[in-house]
Design a protein around this motif. Sequence first.
Motif, PDB file in Angstrom:
ATOM      1  N   CYS A 289      -4.918 -30.777 -27.645  1.00  0.00           N
ATOM      2  CA  CYS A 289      -5.076 -31.156 -29.046  1.00  0.00           C
ATOM      3  C   CYS A 289      -5.835 -32.462 -29.217  1.00  0.00           C
ATOM      4  CB  CYS A 289      -3.704 -31.236 -29.714  1.00  0.00           C
ATOM      5  SG  CYS A 289      -2.869 -29.631 -29.812  1.00  0.00           S
ATOM      6  N   LEU A 290      -6.045 -33.211 -28.135  1.00  0.00           N
ATOM      7  CA  LEU A 290      -6.832 -34.444 -28.173  1.00  0.00           C
ATOM      8  C   LEU A 290      -8.234 -34.254 -27.593  1.00  0.00           C
ATOM      9  CD1 LEU A 290      -4.163 -37.061 -27.023  1.00  0.00           C
ATOM     10  CD2 LEU A 290      -5.198 -36.902 -29.283  1.00  0.00           C
ATOM     11  N   TRP A 291      -8.610 -33.016 -27.309  1.00  0.00           N
ATOM     12  CA  TRP A 291      -9.865 -32.753 -26.607  1.00  0.00           C
ATOM     13  C   TRP A 291     -11.071 -33.330 -27.341  1.00  0.00           C
ATOM     14  CZ3 TRP A 291     -12.384 -32.169 -22.445  1.00  0.00           C
ATOM     15  CH2 TRP A 291     -13.597 -31.482 -22.381  1.00  0.00           C
ATOM     16  N   GLY A 292     -11.060 -33.308 -28.681  1.00  0.00           N
ATOM     17  CA  GLY A 292     -12.217 -33.800 -29.423  1.00  0.00           C
ATOM     18  C   GLY A 292     -12.623 -35.201 -29.028  1.00  0.00           C
ATOM     19  N   ARG A 293     -11.652 -36.074 -28.798  1.00  0.00           N
ATOM     20  CA  ARG A 293     -11.979 -37.458 -28.449  1.00  0.00           C
ATOM     21  C   ARG A 293     -12.311 -37.635 -26.967  1.00  0.00           C
ATOM     22  NH1 ARG A 293      -6.478 -40.686 -29.742  1.00  0.00           N
ATOM     23  NH2 ARG A 293      -6.545 -39.354 -31.601  1.00  0.00           N
ATOM     24  N   LYS A 294     -12.168 -36.571 -26.188  1.00  0.00           N
ATOM     25  CA  LYS A 294     -12.464 -36.634 -24.749  1.00  0.00           C
ATOM     26  C   LYS A 294     -13.819 -36.029 -24.392  1.00  0.00           C
ATOM     27  CE  LYS A 294      -7.518 -36.066 -23.661  1.00  0.00           C
ATOM     28  NZ  LYS A 294      -6.533 -35.176 -22.997  1.00  0.00           N
ATOM     29  N   VAL A 295     -14.450 -35.357 -25.350  1.00  0.00           N
ATOM     30  CA  VAL A 295     -15.650 -34.577 -25.049  1.00  0.00           C
ATOM     31  C   VAL A 295     -16.804 -35.467 -24.587  1.00  0.00           C
ATOM     32  CG1 VAL A 295     -17.415 -33.084 -26.054  1.00  0.00           C
ATOM     33  CG2 VAL A 295     -15.018 -32.700 -26.592  1.00  0.00           C
ATOM     34  N   PHE A 296     -17.011 -36.593 -25.249  1.00  0.00           N
ATOM     35  CA  PHE A 296     -18.143 -37.475 -24.912  1.00  0.00           C
ATOM     36  C   PHE A 296     -18.083 -37.861 -23.436  1.00  0.00           C
ATOM     37  CE2 PHE A 296     -20.623 -41.292 -24.627  1.00  0.00           C
ATOM     38  CZ  PHE A 296     -21.594 -41.217 -25.616  1.00  0.00           C
ATOM     39  N   ALA A 297     -16.916 -38.356 -22.997  1.00  0.00           N
ATOM     40  CA  ALA A 297     -16.790 -38.783 -21.598  1.00  0.00           C
ATOM     41  C   ALA A 297     -16.924 -37.602 -20.648  1.00  0.00           C
ATOM     42  CB  ALA A 297     -15.451 -39.481 -21.393  1.00  0.00           C
ATOM     43  N   ALA A 298     -16.383 -36.449 -21.037  1.00  0.00           N
ATOM     44  CA  ALA A 298     -16.479 -35.276 -20.177  1.00  0.00           C
ATOM     45  C   ALA A 298     -17.928 -34.826 -20.004  1.00  0.00           C
ATOM     46  CB  ALA A 298     -15.633 -34.140 -20.753  1.00  0.00           C
ATOM     47  N   MET A 299     -18.709 -34.895 -21.078  1.00  0.00           N
ATOM     48  CA  MET A 299     -20.110 -34.513 -20.974  1.00  0.00           C
ATOM     49  C   MET A 299     -20.894 -35.507 -20.136  1.00  0.00           C
ATOM     50  SD  MET A 299     -20.689 -32.951 -24.837  1.00  0.00           S
ATOM     51  CE  MET A 299     -22.471 -32.767 -24.689  1.00  0.00           C
ATOM     52  N   ALA A 300     -20.542 -36.780 -20.216  1.00  0.00           N
ATOM     53  CA  ALA A 300     -21.180 -37.780 -19.355  1.00  0.00           C
ATOM     54  C   ALA A 300     -20.841 -37.507 -17.895  1.00  0.00           C
ATOM     55  CB  ALA A 300     -20.737 -39.183 -19.766  1.00  0.00           C
ATOM     56  N   ASP A 301     -19.574 -37.203 -17.614  1.00  0.00           N
ATOM     57  CA  ASP A 301     -19.166 -36.904 -16.242  1.00  0.00           C
ATOM     58  C   ASP A 301     -19.841 -35.650 -15.715  1.00  0.00           C
ATOM     59  OD1 ASP A 301     -17.505 -39.101 -16.271  1.00  0.00           O
ATOM     60  OD2 ASP A 301     -15.676 -37.953 -16.691  1.00  0.00           O
ATOM     61  N   ALA A 302     -20.221 -34.745 -16.626  1.00  0.00           N
ATOM     62  CA  ALA A 302     -20.893 -33.509 -16.215  1.00  0.00           C
ATOM     63  C   ALA A 302     -22.382 -33.714 -15.957  1.00  0.00           C
ATOM     64  CB  ALA A 302     -20.693 -32.429 -17.275  1.00  0.00           C
ATOM     65  N   GLY A 303     -22.864 -34.953 -16.144  1.00  0.00           N
ATOM     66  CA  GLY A 303     -24.246 -35.271 -15.805  1.00  0.00           C
ATOM     67  C   GLY A 303     -25.224 -35.257 -16.952  1.00  0.00           C
ATOM     68  N   LEU A 304     -24.737 -35.068 -18.178  1.00  0.00           N
ATOM     69  CA  LEU A 304     -25.646 -35.061 -19.321  1.00  0.00           C
ATOM     70  C   LEU A 304     -26.016 -36.483 -19.722  1.00  0.00           C
ATOM     71  CD1 LEU A 304     -24.060 -32.244 -21.504  1.00  0.00           C
ATOM     72  CD2 LEU A 304     -26.012 -32.089 -19.959  1.00  0.00           C
ATOM     73  N   THR A 305     -27.205 -36.613 -20.308  1.00  0.00           N
ATOM     74  CA  THR A 305     -27.700 -37.915 -20.739  1.00  0.00           C
ATOM     75  C   THR A 305     -28.044 -37.858 -22.235  1.00  0.00           C
ATOM     76  OG1 THR A 305     -29.982 -37.325 -20.133  1.00  0.00           O
ATOM     77  CG2 THR A 305     -28.637 -38.403 -18.451  1.00  0.00           C
ATOM     78  N   ASP A 306     -28.510 -38.992 -22.763  1.00  0.00           N
ATOM     79  CA  ASP A 306     -28.877 -39.095 -24.185  1.00  0.00           C
ATOM     80  C   ASP A 306     -27.724 -38.641 -25.078  1.00  0.00           C
ATOM     81  OD1 ASP A 306     -31.453 -39.916 -23.424  1.00  0.00           O
ATOM     82  OD2 ASP A 306     -32.151 -37.850 -23.325  1.00  0.00           O
ATOM     83  N   LEU A 307     -26.522 -39.041 -24.726  1.00  0.00           N
ATOM     84  CA  LEU A 307     -25.338 -38.596 -25.454  1.00  0.00           C
ATOM     85  C   LEU A 307     -25.219 -39.293 -26.799  1.00  0.00           C
ATOM     86  CD1 LEU A 307     -22.990 -38.613 -22.384  1.00  0.00           C
ATOM     87  CD2 LEU A 307     -23.372 -36.611 -23.805  1.00  0.00           C
ATOM     88  N   ALA A 308     -24.794 -38.537 -27.790  1.00  0.00           N
ATOM     89  CA  ALA A 308     -24.538 -39.074 -29.128  1.00  0.00           C
ATOM     90  C   ALA A 308     -23.419 -38.266 -29.760  1.00  0.00           C
ATOM     91  CB  ALA A 308     -25.792 -39.004 -29.999  1.00  0.00           C
ATOM     92  N   ALA A 309     -22.561 -38.955 -30.516  1.00  0.00           N
ATOM     93  CA  ALA A 309     -21.422 -38.287 -31.157  1.00  0.00           C
ATOM     94  C   ALA A 309     -21.372 -38.640 -32.635  1.00  0.00           C
ATOM     95  CB  ALA A 309     -20.113 -38.683 -30.478  1.00  0.00           C
ATOM     96  N   THR A 310     -21.000 -37.663 -33.445  1.00  0.00           N
ATOM     97  CA  THR A 310     -20.793 -37.853 -34.881  1.00  0.00           C
ATOM     98  C   THR A 310     -19.501 -37.140 -35.261  1.00  0.00           C
ATOM     99  OG1 THR A 310     -23.186 -37.827 -35.250  1.00  0.00           O
ATOM    100  CG2 THR A 310     -21.779 -37.564 -37.178  1.00  0.00           C
ATOM    101  N   THR A 311     -18.683 -37.787 -36.086  1.00  0.00           N
ATOM    102  CA  THR A 311     -17.422 -37.190 -36.522  1.00  0.00           C
ATOM    103  C   THR A 311     -17.495 -36.874 -38.006  1.00  0.00           C
ATOM    104  OG1 THR A 311     -16.196 -38.447 -34.861  1.00  0.00           O
ATOM    105  CG2 THR A 311     -14.926 -37.502 -36.686  1.00  0.00           C
ATOM    106  N   TYR A 312     -17.064 -35.662 -38.352  1.00  0.00           N
ATOM    107  CA  TYR A 312     -17.078 -35.226 -39.748  1.00  0.00           C
ATOM    108  C   TYR A 312     -15.663 -34.950 -40.221  1.00  0.00           C
ATOM    109  CZ  TYR A 312     -17.837 -32.436 -43.912  1.00  0.00           C
ATOM    110  OH  TYR A 312     -17.804 -31.962 -45.193  1.00  0.00           O
ATOM    111  N   ALA A 313     -15.327 -35.464 -41.401  1.00  0.00           N
ATOM    112  CA  ALA A 313     -14.052 -35.154 -42.040  1.00  0.00           C
ATOM    113  C   ALA A 313     -14.226 -35.290 -43.547  1.00  0.00           C
ATOM    114  CB  ALA A 313     -12.950 -36.089 -41.543  1.00  0.00           C
TER     115      ALA A 313
END
Length: 265
Positions: free
Chosen positions: A176-200
């Motif tokens: 249930c907390l996965w949304g806030r973990k995605v950025f770091a997980a994608m970085a650990d998976a080797g992706l670059t140029d990371l950017a995050a936006t939250t909508y509510a």
Amino acid sequence: MTRYLFDNTGVQTENRFHSLEACYDPFSRRQLARTGLAPGWRCLEVGGGGGSLGDWLGEQVGPGGEVTITDLDPRWTIRHRPPHVRVLRHDIVSEPLPTDGYDLVHARLVLLHIPERLAVLDRLVAALRPGGALVLEEFDCTWQPVLAAPDGGSAALYERVQAALLAQLEKRGADCLWGRKVFAAMADAGLTDLAATTYAESWTGGGTGVGLHHANARQVAEGLREEGVTEDELARYHALLADPEFTVNSLPLISVTGRRPSGER
């Protein structure tokens, strides 16, 4: 028994998809467009649900492009589509991806439900062409503050039912907390140029957004009772969701974009 709490066989599925698409598709389309999405692109839409975003991707890439929409149970996506948009019944956990070399891979509210989410993330990254973009969009299910309520007990009732629902999700392997973990997980998976936006946004009783809560609670009513929620509480919960004096913050959707390094092969 399916491992997903909100499997597509439930009669509430159509209402859930309607709420999700109406509330979140405009935001998701903006995030996808920011990747540089253009005619001729090859795209993969994982867990396509009702197919609305996959169809939109098909419009953007045109007949010179290709869109593949996958879902564990694609019954809600069965309709006529142009030849460059196809739908596949597919299990992202246990079955190989249909191909690789994608310009864009997108998944919304999929990995949250999958215990093998990190392994699936690695597979999605591997499916990208060098320089290709992955967009993952996930809820932080724990942040749903009540903004207005008709009486003092209403907020407590809402929080009680939602806590029971999250407990059911976690018992099925959701994070249930996965949304806030995605950025770091994608970085650990080797992706670059990371950017995050939250909508509510705010959801008021009787509106489209709270229809998501109606559908979810009705589909898992038995599980909520297992968590100690009574029939009277469920009835009052649904009445509260229909009350225009009730307003709650929507589930925040955290959208993260990253790219496979262009130098990789």
